[in-house]
Design an enzyme around this catalytic site. Structure first.
Site, short mmCIF file in Angstrom:
data_model
loop_
_atom_site.label_atom_id
_atom_site.label_comp_id
_atom_site.label_asym_id
_atom_site.label_seq_id
_atom_site.Cartn_x
_atom_site.Cartn_y
_atom_site.Cartn_z
N GLY A 68 11.69 -23.11 -42.53
CA GLY A 68 10.69 -23.67 -41.61
C GLY A 68 11.29 -24.89 -40.94
O GLY A 68 11.67 -25.84 -41.62
N LYS A 88 3.96 -21.14 -42.71
CA LYS A 88 2.66 -21.21 -43.37
C LYS A 88 2.78 -22.04 -44.64
O LYS A 88 3.47 -23.04 -44.66
CB LYS A 88 2.15 -19.80 -43.63
CG LYS A 88 1.95 -18.98 -42.35
CD LYS A 88 1.24 -17.66 -42.60
CE LYS A 88 0.99 -16.92 -41.30
NZ LYS A 88 0.18 -15.69 -41.51
N PHE A 89 2.06 -21.65 -45.70
CA PHE A 89 2.14 -22.40 -46.96
C PHE A 89 3.40 -22.05 -47.74
O PHE A 89 3.83 -20.89 -47.76
CB PHE A 89 0.93 -22.07 -47.85
CG PHE A 89 -0.32 -22.81 -47.49
CD1 PHE A 89 -0.47 -24.16 -47.78
CD2 PHE A 89 -1.36 -22.15 -46.85
CE1 PHE A 89 -1.63 -24.84 -47.45
CE2 PHE A 89 -2.53 -22.82 -46.51
CZ PHE A 89 -2.67 -24.17 -46.82
N CYS A 109 3.87 -18.17 -47.27
CA CYS A 109 4.31 -17.59 -46.00
C CYS A 109 3.47 -16.37 -45.62
O CYS A 109 3.93 -15.47 -44.92
CB CYS A 109 5.79 -17.20 -46.08
SG CYS A 109 6.86 -18.57 -46.57
N ALA A 148 12.98 -19.75 -48.20
CA ALA A 148 12.05 -19.92 -47.08
C ALA A 148 12.68 -20.83 -46.03
O ALA A 148 13.44 -21.74 -46.36
CB ALA A 148 10.73 -20.52 -47.57
#
EC number: 2.3.1.181
Length: 209
Positions: free
Chosen positions: A145, A72-73, A174, A143
């Site tokens: 990704g 996500k962000f 997230c 994080a």
């Protein structure tokens, strides 16, 4: 041994993304060797393929870029070490298994944090590395990704070293509350980025052989 390349100065996210994508194509088409980019970005919010627009709260003058990575962000900026492994999972010494690859990334970062006496945790159904903080709560310090093209990996990991955590207030990172984000500095660990890089390279070579 896989080569680590440290990109100097604060890197524009889109410039770095183009660099990654070009090198992925070289690995696929020209059998270029695997590499790992180490980057520190200028301030940017990035959105993965699972983002929800309502998770972008107040981004002021910070640019927002929509990417093809998972997740996500999140926020990238000074004081954060971003790691982009470009690995070929189709090689004989690798496995065509994205879940296994992510598990290896998690193990790599947990082992690196352990060097500083910090215990990293995995939380079910939540990607990333977590630290137990006050009152048994967990805060995310790293994080993850990733994306894969023809079994060549790109995008990667963002670890908060001395990151300005207030910048996470502009998003729900997230899909989580911004209060659940931490950094090495917030945990009382102060380390130069170059020293941190030496540790992650050492731990990388123990896992990705």
């Amino acid at each position: 041994m896989i080569r680590f390349i440290t990109l100097q100065n604060l890197m524009d996210y889109q410039v770095t993304l183009k660099l990654m994508e070009d090198y992925v194509n070289k690995v696929i088409n020209d059998n270029e060797p695997e590499i790992v980019y180490l980057v520190e970005h200028s301030e940017v919010y990035t959105a993965g393929t699972n983002y929800k627009q309502e998770e972008l709260l107040n981004y002021d003058d910070i640019p927002v870029i929509y990417t093809g990575r998972g997740g996500k962000f999140t926020f990238h900026g000074p004081g954060q070490r971003v790691i982009y492994p470009i690995l070929n999972l189709a090689l004989p010494n690798r496995h065509k298994d994205l879940k296994l690859y992510i598990k290896m990334l998690e193990e790599w970062i947990i082992n690196s944090l352990n060097y500083f006496g910090i215990k990293g945790y995995l939380i079910k159904d939540k990607v990333g590395i977590w630290i137990k903080v006050n009152k048994g709560e967990f805060a995310k310090i790293a994080a993850i990704g990733v994306r894969v093209r023809k079994w060549v990996t790109y995008h990667g990991i963002a670890i908060n070293i001395s990151t300005d955590l207030c910048k996470f207030n502009g998003i729900i990172p997230c899909g989580l509350e911004s209060s659940l984000v931490t950094s090495l500095n917030q945990l009382g660990i102060y380390v130069e980025m170059s020293e941190f890089d030496k540790i992650i390279q050492t731990e990388f070579n123990k896992i990705f052989k």
